[in-house]
Enzyme design. Structure first.
Site, PDB file in Angstrom:
ATOM      1  N   LYS A 228      41.229 -29.268  -7.588  1.00  0.00           N
ATOM      2  CA  LYS A 228      41.269 -28.674  -6.245  1.00  0.00           C
ATOM      3  C   LYS A 228      42.639 -28.113  -5.849  1.00  0.00           C
ATOM      4  O   LYS A 228      42.716 -27.178  -5.067  1.00  0.00           O
ATOM      5  CB  LYS A 228      40.801 -29.695  -5.207  1.00  0.00           C
ATOM      6  CG  LYS A 228      39.313 -29.999  -5.295  1.00  0.00           C
ATOM      7  CD  LYS A 228      38.877 -30.916  -4.166  1.00  0.00           C
ATOM      8  CE  LYS A 228      37.411 -31.282  -4.302  1.00  0.00           C
ATOM      9  NZ  LYS A 228      36.932 -32.125  -3.202  1.00  0.00           N
TER      10      LYS A 228
ATOM     11  N   ASN B 134      38.117 -25.984  -2.673  1.00  0.00           N
ATOM     12  CA  ASN B 134      36.924 -26.445  -3.411  1.00  0.00           C
ATOM     13  C   ASN B 134      35.903 -25.333  -3.571  1.00  0.00           C
ATOM     14  O   ASN B 134      34.826 -25.554  -4.116  1.00  0.00           O
ATOM     15  CB  ASN B 134      36.293 -27.672  -2.744  1.00  0.00           C
ATOM     16  CG  ASN B 134      35.553 -27.306  -1.485  1.00  0.00           C
ATOM     17  OD1 ASN B 134      35.879 -26.323  -0.826  1.00  0.00           O
ATOM     18  ND2 ASN B 134      34.566 -28.094  -1.147  1.00  0.00           N
TER      19      ASN B 134
ATOM     20  N   ASP C 208      35.004 -28.567   2.235  1.00  0.00           N
ATOM     21  CA  ASP C 208      34.849 -30.020   2.471  1.00  0.00           C
ATOM     22  C   ASP C 208      34.896 -30.305   3.974  1.00  0.00           C
ATOM     23  O   ASP C 208      33.984 -30.903   4.544  1.00  0.00           O
ATOM     24  CB  ASP C 208      36.006 -30.806   1.818  1.00  0.00           C
ATOM     25  CG  ASP C 208      35.776 -31.092   0.339  1.00  0.00           C
ATOM     26  OD1 ASP C 208      34.619 -31.122  -0.087  1.00  0.00           O
ATOM     27  OD2 ASP C 208      36.776 -31.291  -0.381  1.00  0.00           O
TER      28      ASP C 208
ATOM     29  N   GLY D  68      41.652 -43.550   5.833  1.00  0.00           N
ATOM     30  CA  GLY D  68      41.879 -42.836   4.571  1.00  0.00           C
ATOM     31  C   GLY D  68      42.780 -41.635   4.766  1.00  0.00           C
ATOM     32  O   GLY D  68      42.903 -41.102   5.888  1.00  0.00           O
ATOM     33  N   ALA D  69      43.425 -41.232   3.667  1.00  0.00           N
ATOM     34  CA  ALA D  69      44.338 -40.091   3.727  1.00  0.00           C
ATOM     35  C   ALA D  69      44.307 -39.310   2.414  1.00  0.00           C
ATOM     36  O   ALA D  69      45.259 -38.630   2.059  1.00  0.00           O
ATOM     37  CB  ALA D  69      45.762 -40.571   4.025  1.00  0.00           C
ATOM     38  N   GLY D  70      43.177 -39.407   1.688  1.00  0.00           N
ATOM     39  CA  GLY D  70      43.022 -38.657   0.435  1.00  0.00           C
ATOM     40  C   GLY D  70      42.516 -37.244   0.712  1.00  0.00           C
ATOM     41  O   GLY D  70      42.624 -36.741   1.840  1.00  0.00           O
ATOM     42  N   GLY D  71      41.938 -36.627  -0.330  1.00  0.00           N
ATOM     43  CA  GLY D  71      41.500 -35.237  -0.217  1.00  0.00           C
ATOM     44  C   GLY D  71      40.475 -35.009   0.885  1.00  0.00           C
ATOM     45  O   GLY D  71      40.587 -34.046   1.652  1.00  0.00           O
ATOM     46  N   ALA D  72      39.467 -35.890   0.974  1.00  0.00           N
ATOM     47  CA  ALA D  72      38.421 -35.706   1.987  1.00  0.00           C
ATOM     48  C   ALA D  72      38.997 -35.872   3.389  1.00  0.00           C
ATOM     49  O   ALA D  72      38.717 -35.084   4.291  1.00  0.00           O
ATOM     50  CB  ALA D  72      37.284 -36.707   1.748  1.00  0.00           C
TER      51      ALA D  72
ATOM     52  N   GLY E  67      27.376 -38.985   5.473  1.00  0.00           N
ATOM     53  CA  GLY E  67      28.089 -38.068   4.570  1.00  0.00           C
ATOM     54  C   GLY E  67      27.174 -37.056   3.883  1.00  0.00           C
ATOM     55  O   GLY E  67      27.624 -36.022   3.411  1.00  0.00           O
TER      56      GLY E  67
HETATM   57  P1  NDP Z   1      40.877 -39.783  -2.838  1.00  0.00           P
HETATM   58  O1  NDP Z   1      41.017 -40.565  -4.083  1.00  0.00           O
HETATM   59  O2  NDP Z   1      41.699 -38.552  -2.643  1.00  0.00           O
HETATM   60  O3  NDP Z   1      41.198 -40.764  -1.572  1.00  0.00           O
HETATM   61  C1  NDP Z   1      40.629 -42.054  -1.477  1.00  0.00           C
HETATM   62  C2  NDP Z   1      41.022 -42.683  -0.145  1.00  0.00           C
HETATM   63  O4  NDP Z   1      40.347 -43.937  -0.043  1.00  0.00           O
HETATM   64  C3  NDP Z   1      42.510 -42.980  -0.014  1.00  0.00           C
HETATM   65  O5  NDP Z   1      42.899 -42.844   1.326  1.00  0.00           O
HETATM   66  C4  NDP Z   1      42.567 -44.446  -0.463  1.00  0.00           C
HETATM   67  O6  NDP Z   1      43.685 -45.142   0.061  1.00  0.00           O
HETATM   68  C5  NDP Z   1      41.298 -44.973   0.162  1.00  0.00           C
HETATM   69  N1  NDP Z   1      40.809 -46.202  -0.467  1.00  0.00           N
HETATM   70  C6  NDP Z   1      40.175 -46.310  -1.661  1.00  0.00           C
HETATM   71  N2  NDP Z   1      39.851 -47.596  -1.900  1.00  0.00           N
HETATM   72  C7  NDP Z   1      40.309 -48.303  -0.835  1.00  0.00           C
HETATM   73  C8  NDP Z   1      40.276 -49.696  -0.491  1.00  0.00           C
HETATM   74  N3  NDP Z   1      39.726 -50.614  -1.296  1.00  0.00           N
HETATM   75  N4  NDP Z   1      40.827 -50.070   0.690  1.00  0.00           N
HETATM   76  C9  NDP Z   1      41.378 -49.153   1.528  1.00  0.00           C
HETATM   77  N5  NDP Z   1      41.446 -47.828   1.246  1.00  0.00           N
HETATM   78  C10 NDP Z   1      40.905 -47.412   0.092  1.00  0.00           C
HETATM   79  O7  NDP Z   1      39.336 -39.467  -2.684  1.00  0.00           O
HETATM   80  P2  NDP Z   1      38.650 -38.311  -1.814  1.00  0.00           P
HETATM   81  O8  NDP Z   1      39.335 -38.225  -0.501  1.00  0.00           O
HETATM   82  O9  NDP Z   1      38.496 -37.076  -2.629  1.00  0.00           O
HETATM   83  O10 NDP Z   1      37.188 -38.912  -1.632  1.00  0.00           O
HETATM   84  C11 NDP Z   1      36.963 -40.034  -0.793  1.00  0.00           C
HETATM   85  C12 NDP Z   1      35.454 -40.248  -0.682  1.00  0.00           C
HETATM   86  O11 NDP Z   1      34.875 -39.135  -0.007  1.00  0.00           O
HETATM   87  C13 NDP Z   1      34.747 -40.348  -2.036  1.00  0.00           C
HETATM   88  O12 NDP Z   1      33.804 -41.391  -1.966  1.00  0.00           O
HETATM   89  C14 NDP Z   1      34.029 -39.018  -2.171  1.00  0.00           C
HETATM   90  O13 NDP Z   1      32.843 -39.120  -2.906  1.00  0.00           O
HETATM   91  C15 NDP Z   1      33.722 -38.699  -0.704  1.00  0.00           C
HETATM   92  N6  NDP Z   1      33.563 -37.279  -0.445  1.00  0.00           N
HETATM   93  C16 NDP Z   1      32.453 -36.883   0.217  1.00  0.00           C
HETATM   94  C17 NDP Z   1      32.257 -35.571   0.516  1.00  0.00           C
HETATM   95  C18 NDP Z   1      31.015 -35.170   1.229  1.00  0.00           C
HETATM   96  O14 NDP Z   1      30.724 -33.980   1.265  1.00  0.00           O
HETATM   97  N7  NDP Z   1      30.292 -36.079   1.842  1.00  0.00           N
HETATM   98  C19 NDP Z   1      33.225 -34.531   0.136  1.00  0.00           C
HETATM   99  C20 NDP Z   1      34.408 -35.046  -0.529  1.00  0.00           C
HETATM  100  C21 NDP Z   1      34.542 -36.381  -0.811  1.00  0.00           C
HETATM  101  P3  NDP Z   1      45.128 -45.157  -0.711  1.00  0.00           P
HETATM  102  O15 NDP Z   1      45.813 -43.862  -0.392  1.00  0.00           O
HETATM  103  O16 NDP Z   1      45.792 -46.336  -0.135  1.00  0.00           O
HETATM  104  O17 NDP Z   1      44.799 -45.290  -2.184  1.00  0.00           O
END
Ligand code: NDP
Length: 284
Positions: A75, A96, A111, A134-138, A251
């Site tokens: 991405k 994406n 997204d 959360g603070a990842g890609g989504a 979702g």
């Molecule tokens: P990333 O890997 O970029 O981010 C994951 C996030 O989850 C981070 O903030 C991470 O925190 C947090 N996390 C993971 N495990 C834990 C835990 N045990 N406790 C606390 N925080 C946790 O993933 P994405 O953002 O790309 O995806 C996240 C979810 O969104 C996935 O399940 C994906 O399938 C879903 N998704 C759904 C979409 C839809 O259209 N419905 C589109 C895109 C994604 P940390 O930074 O601390 O690791």
């Protein structure tokens, strides 16, 4: 008699480039929608390693593809192979969905737009205070899209500090919203001014028994609570929120809407989301 040979014997091409593509159900949804809408298009799900991404984009360019989705892990890296970026993709820093506009591949991010489309069916983000887990890609895509649509405040709650602080800074610097970072190290209670709670972590996916460490009793009646997890559609997080009287958003809607938006970009047509939703539920 003249015949439109292209329309008869050649499909317009779209598809997806990712690693781990075997598990990606988007192809089923999009092809079902093309068939249901009578669109003479195909969608090809391609396994592409990081070292092959440049060649994959060049191939799509050479074959005049109408566009393609990019998923994990491409991405961000795909940007250097594209000709330009849409507004939110530029702010988010991730793409994406690439769209062929007059022979140029422009990167978009659907997204967050898919999430926003679901959100707008139940509420207007304008002036809303949002808790984002959360603070990842989504999370990044959702936060930028909500902020561009007028959400005014964000509590970015994340376990890791670097990604959490980075997203908070991005929102403060590049949008009109105010954001505050909260390090998620113990049970989090929803602040009283928050009207929206979003799980944008990967917690709660099928088979995962873990539940977000929040004080569920701090969720107020009528609050809007959303989850990004697609499978299961009704996560334990949403079930707990519903027990508190929250209005919930799955979702599944986000992922269906993303495909609807991509199809609009590639074909110019508005398609019926129900054909995509039914097929997704069938294949999941
Ligand atoms: P990333 O890997 O970029 O981010 C994951 C996030 O989850 C981070 O903030 C991470 O925190 C947090 N996390 C993971 N495990 C834990 C835990 N045990 N406790 C606390 N925080 C946790 O993933 P994405 O953002 O790309 O995806 C996240 C979810 O969104 C996935 O399940 C994906 O399938 C879903 N998704 C759904 C979409 C839809 O259209 N419905 C589109 C895109 C994604 P940390 O930074 O601390 O690791």
């Amino acid at each position: 008699m003249t015949m439109e040979v292209g329309a008869m014997f050649r499909h317009e091409l779209t598809g997806s480039f990712s690693e781990g593509s075997d598990a990606n159900p988007t192809v089923a949804m999009v092809e079902a929608s093309y068939r249901a809408s009578g669109l003479h298009f195909r969608y090809v799900n391609c396994e592409v390693r990081p070292d092959q991404l440049g060649d994959a984009v060049a191939g799509a360019r050479a074959m005049n593809w109408k566009g393609f989705n990019c998923s994990i892990p491409h991405k961000v890296e795909v940007i250097k192979h594209l000709d330009g970026l849409g507004e939110s993709a530029a702010v988010i820093g991730a793409v994406n969905c690439a769209v062929n506009r007059d022979g140029k591949f422009i990167g978009e991010n659907t997204d967050g737009k898919g999430f926003l489309m679901s959100f707008m069916e139940v509420a207007d983000p304008k002036g809303k205070a949002v808790v984002l887990l959360g603070a990842g890609g989504a999370a990044r895509a959702i936060a930028v899209e909500l902020a561009l649509a007028g959400a005014s405040k964000f509590y970015v709650v994340n376990r890791g500090t670097s990604r959490g602080e980075e997203l908070t800074k991005l929102l403060n610097d590049k949008t009109n919203a105010k954001a505050e970072f909260v390090e998620w190290s113990n049970t989090y209670a929803i602040p009283t001014d928050a009207e929206v709670l979003i799980n944008a972590t990967s917690m709660g996916m099928a088979g995962a028994s873990e539940l977000q460490d929040i004080d569920f009793t701090s969720i107020r009646k009528g609050m809007l609570v959303a989850d990004v997890i697609v499978n299961p559609p009704h996560t334990p997080f949403l079930q707990k929120a519903e027990e508190q009287g929250a209005v919930t958003l799955q979702g599944l809607g986000m992922v269906v809407n993303q495909a609807v938006i991509s199809i609009k970009y590639w074909t110019g047509k508005d398609v019926d989301p129900s054909a995509l939703r039914d097929e997704l539920i069938r294949v999941l």
